[in-house]
Design an enzyme around this catalytic site. Structure first.
Site, PDB file in Angstrom:
ATOM      1  N   CYS A 113      51.383  30.623  22.226  1.00 45.85           N
ATOM      2  CA  CYS A 113      50.025  30.568  21.687  1.00 45.85           C
ATOM      3  C   CYS A 113      50.031  30.816  20.185  1.00 45.85           C
ATOM      4  O   CYS A 113      50.620  31.800  19.709  1.00 45.85           O
ATOM      5  CB  CYS A 113      49.142  31.600  22.385  1.00 45.85           C
ATOM      6  SG  CYS A 113      47.453  31.651  21.752  1.00 45.85           S
ATOM      7  N   CYS A 119      44.629  37.422  18.986  1.00 43.61           N
ATOM      8  CA  CYS A 119      43.731  37.491  20.140  1.00 43.61           C
ATOM      9  C   CYS A 119      44.127  38.648  21.052  1.00 43.61           C
ATOM     10  O   CYS A 119      45.307  38.960  21.204  1.00 43.61           O
ATOM     11  CB  CYS A 119      43.793  36.172  20.904  1.00 43.61           C
ATOM     12  SG  CYS A 119      42.878  36.152  22.442  1.00 43.61           S
ATOM     13  N   CYS A 122      45.893  38.143  25.854  1.00 44.53           N
ATOM     14  CA  CYS A 122      47.210  38.345  26.475  1.00 44.53           C
ATOM     15  C   CYS A 122      47.929  39.470  25.744  1.00 44.53           C
ATOM     16  O   CYS A 122      47.786  39.636  24.540  1.00 44.53           O
ATOM     17  CB  CYS A 122      48.060  37.076  26.395  1.00 44.53           C
ATOM     18  SG  CYS A 122      47.398  35.664  27.298  1.00 44.53           S
ATOM     19  N   CYS A 212      43.394  27.482  25.042  1.00 50.48           N
ATOM     20  CA  CYS A 212      43.920  28.728  25.588  1.00 50.48           C
ATOM     21  C   CYS A 212      44.935  28.366  26.663  1.00 50.48           C
ATOM     22  O   CYS A 212      44.607  27.663  27.618  1.00 50.48           O
ATOM     23  CB  CYS A 212      42.803  29.590  26.174  1.00 50.48           C
ATOM     24  SG  CYS A 212      43.400  31.083  26.995  1.00 50.48           S
ATOM     25  N   GLN A 336      37.737  35.084  42.389  1.00 49.02           N
ATOM     26  CA  GLN A 336      38.988  35.334  41.680  1.00 49.02           C
ATOM     27  C   GLN A 336      39.340  34.154  40.764  1.00 49.02           C
ATOM     28  O   GLN A 336      39.167  32.994  41.131  1.00 49.02           O
ATOM     29  CB  GLN A 336      40.130  35.561  42.676  1.00 49.02           C
ATOM     30  CG  GLN A 336      40.081  36.919  43.355  1.00 49.02           C
ATOM     31  CD  GLN A 336      40.665  38.030  42.489  1.00 49.02           C
ATOM     32  OE1 GLN A 336      40.844  37.882  41.292  1.00 49.02           O
ATOM     33  NE2 GLN A 336      40.975  39.157  43.112  1.00 49.02           N
ATOM     34  N   TYR A 365      33.544  46.305  50.082  1.00 43.83           N
ATOM     35  CA  TYR A 365      33.554  45.575  48.803  1.00 43.83           C
ATOM     36  C   TYR A 365      33.847  44.091  49.067  1.00 43.83           C
ATOM     37  O   TYR A 365      34.706  43.490  48.432  1.00 43.83           O
ATOM     38  CB  TYR A 365      34.612  46.135  47.854  1.00 43.83           C
ATOM     39  CG  TYR A 365      34.510  47.606  47.559  1.00 43.83           C
ATOM     40  CD1 TYR A 365      33.567  48.099  46.664  1.00 43.83           C
ATOM     41  CD2 TYR A 365      35.372  48.522  48.153  1.00 43.83           C
ATOM     42  CE1 TYR A 365      33.484  49.451  46.368  1.00 43.83           C
ATOM     43  CE2 TYR A 365      35.304  49.882  47.869  1.00 43.83           C
ATOM     44  CZ  TYR A 365      34.347  50.337  46.977  1.00 43.83           C
ATOM     45  OH  TYR A 365      34.277  51.680  46.689  1.00 43.83           O
ATOM     46  N   GLU A 386      28.785  44.963  51.040  1.00 41.98           N
ATOM     47  CA  GLU A 386      28.858  44.829  49.585  1.00 41.98           C
ATOM     48  C   GLU A 386      27.531  45.313  49.003  1.00 41.98           C
ATOM     49  O   GLU A 386      26.464  45.049  49.570  1.00 41.98           O
ATOM     50  CB  GLU A 386      29.108  43.356  49.211  1.00 41.98           C
ATOM     51  CG  GLU A 386      28.879  42.981  47.773  1.00 41.98           C
ATOM     52  CD  GLU A 386      29.874  43.644  46.844  1.00 41.98           C
ATOM     53  OE1 GLU A 386      29.419  44.272  45.868  1.00 41.98           O
ATOM     54  OE2 GLU A 386      31.089  43.520  47.089  1.00 41.98           O
ATOM     55  N   ASP A 434      38.728  46.525  48.765  1.00 46.01           N
ATOM     56  CA  ASP A 434      39.089  45.754  47.582  1.00 46.01           C
ATOM     57  C   ASP A 434      38.148  46.163  46.450  1.00 46.01           C
ATOM     58  O   ASP A 434      37.261  45.409  46.066  1.00 46.01           O
ATOM     59  CB  ASP A 434      38.974  44.256  47.892  1.00 46.01           C
ATOM     60  CG  ASP A 434      39.502  43.386  46.771  1.00 46.01           C
ATOM     61  OD1 ASP A 434      39.981  43.936  45.769  1.00 46.01           O
ATOM     62  OD2 ASP A 434      39.427  42.155  46.900  1.00 46.01           O
ATOM     63  N   CYS A 461      43.295  46.293  41.818  1.00 47.65           N
ATOM     64  CA  CYS A 461      43.599  45.702  40.518  1.00 47.65           C
ATOM     65  C   CYS A 461      43.974  46.760  39.499  1.00 47.65           C
ATOM     66  O   CYS A 461      44.100  46.455  38.313  1.00 47.65           O
ATOM     67  CB  CYS A 461      42.403  44.886  40.014  1.00 47.65           C
ATOM     68  SG  CYS A 461      40.910  45.863  39.757  1.00 47.65           S
TER      69      CYS A 461
END
Length: 506
Positions: A113, A119, A122, A212, A336, A365, A386, A434, A461
């Site tokens: 990139c 940026c 990443c 990107c 996702q 969730y 949820e 989740d 996550c």
């Protein structure tokens, strides 16, 4: 899952270390004066130091020592010796800017990139992909050991099995959603005009860009087209400081299987001048577009979406598929962003649930029902809960869309709804969670322990909050059997995990 991509930096950065202290060489000297609170630190602001890098933080920063003093250096890799300039000194740690590579790591690669060094999207493009996968696994192990107090299985000891990170064969152009801020400034071509791109690291200064490398090519094309139309229609860009200007963000989704496109214009006001021309020009440039939506956000906030959403043209949803299951996706649905890895993650969740076709499963969730519908193909009955009512409506619609009749959904806090289900006679064999980055609500963990399912499948996550919650469940009578890290976001420091816990005595 990565519902919230914000980075939740801890107050004590020393807790991020993934390696023990190593040797370093320092040509900086302690000086008195400017920073009284750190007068005893062996380095001061603007010192140049030579540092051996001994590890990475969970944000992907290099960790080095200067006379025993911890420095965090963006862009440095373990095993490297670097020259760095000290930029900020705290009481027990500091930040430095990489100036020169003295000895480079064999795992260093050239980022593809052109704006990678500017940026903040990443963090690891300078690191070989296989090395990233190994580091992410180690990051999970370190969190489980340090925070969760868990023993990791090794050559000569029993414990939690942490599998190799599941990576991608082609780890580029994997994102199905882009949401970019709009501003007024210097474009990539050097002229003053409406710009769109990504925020520079640690700021809200927009870097104009047309490409990107982790976005689907079609998302890049949509952003370029919207930016061009905005310039031609002389649309004003929102200014954070004054609160003036119209166009705040553009969000686009691309269905990887369906090819359908949704475009959302986020505006600082309900009126969108020249709305018909917006629609006409977008449709002419993008025949695949199925939905053009306006979202109204007039608040002084960093949150992208406001409460009001209206369809300018087409459908309120687009459709896409995950592993043969079809989903309707609205402008504000959580879905996702990496479809290929989502399938890997959710298949692992189903595998860990060990379903035979008779089990009752609760999916806390549950969002728009993605994991629930994967589970429903092999379970007796799935119950999804949820807190977001709109997501539950999407989940019901997605179940109907796929002819799945053994899944039901209810809106409300999981820690309130699940105990009521128990009173109604719903006793789960498996509970799947989740949660967002902050992890499970403590009340939900208490609920799980009270419900006593045979198995708990925890999709996470955030390795830190995963480890914290696993520790709580272990203290309540569960055993963590195995964890599989999944690289949902290649070239970033993020990693997702799927974990299996079983009730002791089963």
């Amino acid at each position: 899952m990565n519902r919230n991509q914000s980075r939740n930096a801890g107050s004590n950065r020393k807790g991020k270390l993934q390696a023990s202290a190593g040797s370093s060489r320092n040509n900086g000297r302690a000086r008195g004066g400017a920073q009284a609170a750190v007068v005893d630190a062996p380095v001061q602001k603007n010192d140049e130091v030579v540092v051996d890098i001994i590890g990475l933080t969970h944000d992907g920063e290099g960790v080095g020592r200067a006379d025993g003093f911890t420095l965090f250096i963006q862009g440095a890799l373990p095993g490297e010796r670097v020259r760095a300039k000290v930029m900020k000194v705290k009481k027990t740690f500091g930040y430095a800017r990489l100036q020169e590579l003295i000895d480079a790591s064999a795992e260093r690669v050239v980022p593809v990139c052109g704006i990678y060094d500017k940026c903040g999207g990443c963090q690891l493009q300078h690191m070989d992909y296989d090395a990233q996968l190994s580091w992410k696994r180690q990051h999970v192990i370190d969190s489980l050991e340090r925070i969760g107090k868990l023993t990791i299985a090794g050559d000569d000891k029993e414990g939690v099995v942490v599998h190799p990170t599941v990576g991608m064969t082609e780890p580029w152009h994997y994102r199905n959603k882009a949401q970019v801020p709009i501003g007024a400034g210097v474009s990539a071509s050097g002229s003053q005009e409406l710009i769109a791109g990504f925020y520079a690291k640690g700021s809200h200064r927009i870097i104009d860009t047309d490409e990107c490398h982790i976005q689907h090519d079609r998302n890049d094309e949509v952003v370029r087209i919207v930016k061009t139309i905005g310039r031609e229609l002389e649309v004003s860009a929102y200014d954070e400081e004054s609160g003036q200007g119209l166009l705040r963000h553009v969000m686009t989704r691309t269905g990887f299987v369906s090819g359908e496109i949704m475009i959302v214009l986020v505006t600082n006001g309900r009126k969108l001048p020249q709305a018909e021309q917006w629609v006409e020009r977008i449709r002419a440039a993008l025949p695949e577009v199925k939905s053009i939506v306006q979202n109204v956000n007039t608040r002084d906030t960093n949150v992208i979406f406001g409460d009001e959403t209206k369809v300018l043209w087409g459908s309120e949803v687009i459709y896409d598929e995950l592993d043969g299951i079809r989903f309707a996706i609205s402008a504000r649905s959580f879905y996702q962003v990496n479809p290929a890895q989502t399938v890997e993650l959710y298949r692992k969740a189903v595998d860990y649930a060990q379903l035979t076709g008779t089990e009752s499963v609760i999916d806390a969730y549950c969002g728009i029902g993605t994991i629930s519908l994967f589970l429903a193909r092999k379970a007796g009955r799935v119950y999804g809960v949820e807190i977001v009512p709109e997501a539950i409506e999407d989940a019901k619609r997605n179940a109907e869309l796929n002819g799945i009749t053994n899944a039901s959904f209810e809106a409300g806090p999981a820690e309130v709804v699940i105990p009521r289900w128990r009173e109604e006679g719903i006793i789960p064999d498996v509970i799947v969670v989740d949660p967002p980055r902050k992890g499970c609500d403590p009340a939900l963990l208490d609920t799980i322990l009270a419900m006593q399912p045979e198995r708990v499948v925890y999709v996470s996550c955030n390795p830190s909050t995963l480890a914290r919650d696993l520790h709580t469940l272990e203290e309540g009578g569960y055993k963590t059997v195995e964890v599989t890290p999944v690289d949902m976001f290649p070239w970033t420091s993020h990693v997702e995990c799927c974990s299996l816990l079983v009730r002791e005595g089963n």
